[in-house]
Design an enzyme around this catalytic site. Structure first.
Site, mmCIF file in Angstrom:
data_model
loop_
_atom_site.group_PDB
_atom_site.id
_atom_site.type_symbol
_atom_site.label_atom_id
_atom_site.label_comp_id
_atom_site.label_asym_id
_atom_site.label_seq_id
_atom_site.Cartn_x
_atom_site.Cartn_y
_atom_site.Cartn_z
ATOM 1 N N GLY A 196 12.953 3.579 -50.454
ATOM 2 C CA GLY A 196 12.728 4.151 -48.878
ATOM 3 C C GLY A 196 12.394 4.122 -48.550
ATOM 4 O O GLY A 196 12.627 3.651 -46.804
ATOM 5 N N TRP A 217 13.360 0.462 -46.364
ATOM 6 C CA TRP A 217 14.559 1.158 -45.954
ATOM 7 C C TRP A 217 13.803 0.556 -44.502
ATOM 8 O O TRP A 217 14.155 1.195 -42.697
ATOM 9 C CB TRP A 217 15.737 2.032 -46.339
ATOM 10 C CG TRP A 217 16.334 1.931 -45.677
ATOM 11 C CD1 TRP A 217 17.245 1.710 -44.889
ATOM 12 C CD2 TRP A 217 16.513 3.532 -43.993
ATOM 13 N NE1 TRP A 217 18.343 2.017 -44.344
ATOM 14 C CE2 TRP A 217 17.752 3.329 -43.634
ATOM 15 C CE3 TRP A 217 15.589 3.949 -43.971
ATOM 16 C CZ2 TRP A 217 18.166 3.928 -42.395
ATOM 17 C CZ3 TRP A 217 15.886 5.072 -42.788
ATOM 18 C CH2 TRP A 217 17.182 4.256 -42.203
ATOM 19 N N HIS A 218 12.243 2.126 -44.532
ATOM 20 C CA HIS A 218 12.548 2.110 -42.844
ATOM 21 C C HIS A 218 11.739 1.185 -41.669
ATOM 22 O O HIS A 218 12.207 0.891 -40.691
ATOM 23 C CB HIS A 218 11.373 3.633 -42.678
ATOM 24 C CG HIS A 218 11.700 4.752 -42.963
ATOM 25 N ND1 HIS A 218 11.907 4.823 -44.296
ATOM 26 C CD2 HIS A 218 12.134 5.702 -41.800
ATOM 27 C CE1 HIS A 218 12.465 6.445 -44.347
ATOM 28 N NE2 HIS A 218 12.400 6.541 -43.211
ATOM 29 N N GLY A 219 11.336 -0.197 -42.426
ATOM 30 C CA GLY A 219 10.970 -1.177 -42.193
ATOM 31 C C GLY A 219 10.295 -1.941 -42.272
ATOM 32 O O GLY A 219 10.319 -2.050 -44.255
#
Lengths: 357, 459
Positions: free
Chosen positions: B316, B319-321
């Site tokens: 997760g 996924w943000h960066g």
């Protein structure tokens, strides 16, 4: 949220709610926008109604493009706050010209260059143009600073001013339109001069030598930043290269005067130091430029002199008192006439070169 | 085009809404308008992005059609691999290459592929559909329905991560049904609240947070600066993202469509589990259903469950960066969630205030890692928070203080934006007019603020 079929009353209430909300927003936005474009606070819109508009913008980057295009002037001063205190009313009789002071506080070379291009387009055969040179012109390396954190309205400096209609719906434009409108109907006072000159220093009556001494004591040396390797002659001064192209936008008959502004002596690096060497080379390049561009002159006020050595002439290390501004205006005219003075020296590249050796 | 731009609010939105409602009785026409408008909206950022979005949408639709005919379970898997490959190529190729180069001690020469906007969102949306198909979902949609599901501009760039079975069935509803004016009104108000959160709060807080975080790269912050930077960023990221979600949900409602809730006052959470039930809820749901549960979820021993939650949150974070700081941020939240599970398993319950304070401190410390340029800078800021670089002082302008205090009050007290707009709002004219005034003011603010009076002469 209601998921059942609404009654017709509820539907009508919601319809009215939406119409009022959206209608209020649309109406208010239209009224405000119309007010701003009709007042045209920056005096740049193609279809603005005729009025005796005055410069109002607190950020000169917004106020000066219209002055630069104005036919009221045939001469101009460019630079930063270090040239802002030169009064056109002092320069006009000396040069028999009509000056606008277009020096902008804390402006970059790029911003000055863009403003100069606007002036040059409107006045290709200007009478006199002056450039106040300070540390920003002596940065070495391959590039110079383009913008500051202050907004710079690029569109005002282009040829398509119709784009301005897209730029008039914001809080700043509304504020300045209010200011302009207040002046037009006579309920507000101008805070900027019609020729661009505005004193930003306090009145002389508030001059406090002790406070000034404190400022001067805290100041460090002013050394041009940038990369400097090898012999001084191999260094690049990109801002002066830009200045050269800018000066050539004017006709040969235009008198072009470059002058190094009079920094207080406390911030000038000691002679012979690496910092001083960067300044000396910068001045040599400016002198070369003046020799190459027709009808040009380079004058140096940034040197030990009766002006820079006397702390009582300054508010801080960069900004001199109003009387000194008037003195510099007279000196510039004297330099242009070829007269000598302890306040300045006319820069000649060969002389600087031999002094360097 | 940003939702909070004048071009969108004054030009794009009224035009598309008008066309949509003119054609409301014709389903194909109104859906075509939305799809074309969405492509225009997406292409406004960079026209080069459009072929990827269109191609990926077509590819996924063809895969779904193929699966509808063959019913072979490997077909959706192929689709998932295709989507992950696209995401990996555009978003993570340089990240993995840079990591490999660093491990091998070689110089890093990034490929610098352009990162299509919102790719993480629309790829996950497609993946969720394909996994649902593989799990037995029988929905095979028509091309226009599928395009509108994926491209619908309110949720295209940053969610909420809508599932196919939450929205596609709504496409058949006539937008001019009796709730139309209510939907338009509630959507309009939620949109205004979202713009206010973004423009008046998040952007104002960013004017202080950004320079402080930028400065932290080259110099240590004092404790006062670090606390202000961290508090401001904590509120900034919340109002930025939840404001965007409010705008998206409000816009969709103006088209007569309901999107799922994405935030539910996360800074009122009294535990880290509670926080993740309230923060970016559609992503949490995605991670739970398509990662955590398939890994075994809580249907295994405590150690395995802890590992599952940490692994889920690590991904997760990624996924943000494409950065190890994001991975570490996710990992820390994963560990905290695992500890929270164990803690709750022991039956320990903290007083609510203590739970809230501990949760907020943890979340804020993690935001430092999320926002800082690198681990070294993050560590230095955390030390500053502990006073290692002196107490210091900071001067703040009134606008910032108002945004900080007002923002904290909004985040911690009272009804949420969605409760206000979607439940509590009544169709009273005296409420409608201030809403219109607020939008006009926000439009001006979006156009440009009053520059701070910058005192640079110290006479």
């Amino acid at each position: 949220m209601s998921s059942s079929i609404s009654s017709s009353d509820t539907v009508a209430l919601w319809r009215r709610f939406f119409r009022i909300a959206a209608g209020t927003a649309a109406l208010l936005a239209t009224v405000v926008y119309s007010f701003v474009v009709l007042v045209d606070p920056f005096d740049v819109l193609p279809l603005s109604p005729p009025a005796e508009r005055v410069p109002v913008a607190s950020n000169a980057r917004f106020a000066f493009p219209s002055l630069a295009r104005s036919a009221k002037f045939d001469s101009a001063i460019f630079g930063t706050s270090t040239s802002r205190l030169l009064r056109p009313v002092m320069l006009n009789p000396e040069f028999d010209a009509r000056f606008a002071n277009l020096a902008m506080n804390d402006s970059t070379v790029y911003e000055q260059s863009r403003l100069l291009s606007v002036f040059a387009q409107a006045h290709p055969a200007a009478k006199v143009v002056m450039f106040g040179l300070d540390i920003r012109y002596c940065v070495t390396g391959d590039s110079f600073q383009i913008l500051t954190p202050r907004p710079f309205p690029e569109w005002m400096y282009g040829s398509n001013l119709w784009r301005g209609y897209r730029e008039m719906f914001n809080l700043y434009a509304v504020q300045e339109a209010g200011q302009e409108f207040g002046i037009l109907i006579g309920i507000k006072r101008r805070n900027l001069g019609l020729d661009g000159y505005t004193s930003f220093v306090p009145p002389d009556s508030q001059y406090d030598p002790a406070r000034v001494a404190e400022h001067l004591r805290k100041a460090g040396l002013m050394i041009p930043p940038g990369i400097r390797q090898g012999a001084p002659a191999s260094w690049r001064y990109p801002a002066l290269e830009q200045l050269g192209s800018d000066m050539r936008q004017f006709a040969d008959g235009t008198r072009k005067i470059l002058f190094f502004v009079p920094y207080n002596h406390t911030i000038l690096p000691p002679a012979g130091s690496p910092g001083a060497q960067a300044w000396v080379e910068c001045k040599r390049r400016a002198a070369q430029l003046a020799a190459q561009v027709p009808n040009s002159l380079a004058v140096d006020f940034m040197r030990p002199s009766p002006i820079t050595s006397n702390d009582d002439n300054y508010w801080d290390v960069l900004h001199y008192r109003l009387a000194i501004g008037d003195q510099i205006a007279r000196d510039l005219a004297a330099a242009a006439r070829g007269e000598a003075s302890p306040d300045y020296r006319v820069l000649v590249a060969d002389e600087i070169e031999s002094a360097q050796r | 085009m940003l939702f909070n731009s004048q071009a969108f609010i004054v030009g794009f939105l009224p035009l598309v809404l008008a066309l949509y409602y003119v054609c409301a009785s014709y389903r194909t026409a109104r859906q075509t308008i939305v799809v074309v408008a969405s492509l225009g909206f997406y292409g406004w950022w960079d026209i080069r992005f459009v072929p990827l979005l269109a191609g990926l949408t077509l590819g996924n639709w063809l895969i779904a059609q193929w699966f509808g005919r063959q019913r072979a379970s490997w077909i959706p898997v192929l689709g998932v691999v295709l989507n992950l490959a696209v995401l990996g190529l555009f978003k993570y190729a340089d990240f993995f290459r840079g990591t490999a180069d660093a491990l091998l001690g070689e110089a890093f020469h990034p490929w610098q592929l352009i990162l299509p906007l919102g790719i993480s969102f629309f790829v996950f949306q497609k993946i969720s559909y394909l996994i649902d198909l593989r799990r037995g979902d029988r929905h095979i949609y028509g091309f226009l329905d599928f395009c509108m599901f994926v491209m619908f501009f309110p949720q295209l760039i940053a969610g909420p991560l809508v599932r196919h079975n939450e929205i596609i069935h709504q496409f058949s509803l006539d937008p001019r049904r009796p709730e139309m004016w209510e939907n338009l009104s509630r959507g309009f108000i939620l949109f205004i609240i979202g713009v206010a959160k973004k423009v008046a709060l998040a952007d104002t807080l960013a004017m202080v947070a950004d320079p402080l975080f930028d400065r932290s790269v080259t110099a240590s912050l004092s404790a006062a600066e670090a606390w202000i930077a961290t508090s401001a960023y904590t509120l900034q990221i919340y109002f930025d993202f939840s404001g965007y979600s409010d705008m998206a949900i409000g816009l969709a409602l103006m088209f007569g469509l309901r999107l799922p809730m994405n935030f539910n006052a996360p800074y009122r959470a009294v535990s880290i589990r509670d926080f993740w039930r309230r923060w970016h809820m559609t992503l949490s749901r995605f991670l739970r259903d398509y990662l955590y549960i398939p890994l075994g979820g809580n249907r295994c021993g405590a150690a395995r469950q802890a590992m599952n939650v940490v692994l889920t949150m690590l991904l997760g974070g990624l996924w943000h960066g494409a950065s190890w700081t994001f991975v570490a941020w996710g990992g820390l939240h994963g560990v905290a969630l695992a500890v929270n599970h164990i803690w709750e398993g022991w039956g320990v319950r903290l007083p609510r205030v203590v739970g809230w304070a501990l949760t907020m401190l943890f979340v804020m410390a993690c935001w430092v890692l999320f926002r800082a340029a690198d681990f070294t800078t993050a560590g230095d800021i955390l030390l500053s928070l502990l006073g290692q670089h002196g107490a210091g002082r900071i001067r703040l302008d009134r606008e910032f203080v108002a945004a900080l205090v007002g923002g904290a009050a909004v985040a911690l007290l009272g009804a949420t934006s969605q409760e206000v707009a979607l439940t509590k709002l009544q169709p009273r004219p005296w409420l409608a007019m201030p809403a219109g005034l607020a939008l006009a003011y926000l439009l001006l603010l979006v156009g440009g603020r009053l520059p701070n009076v910058f005192i640079y002469f110290q006479f």
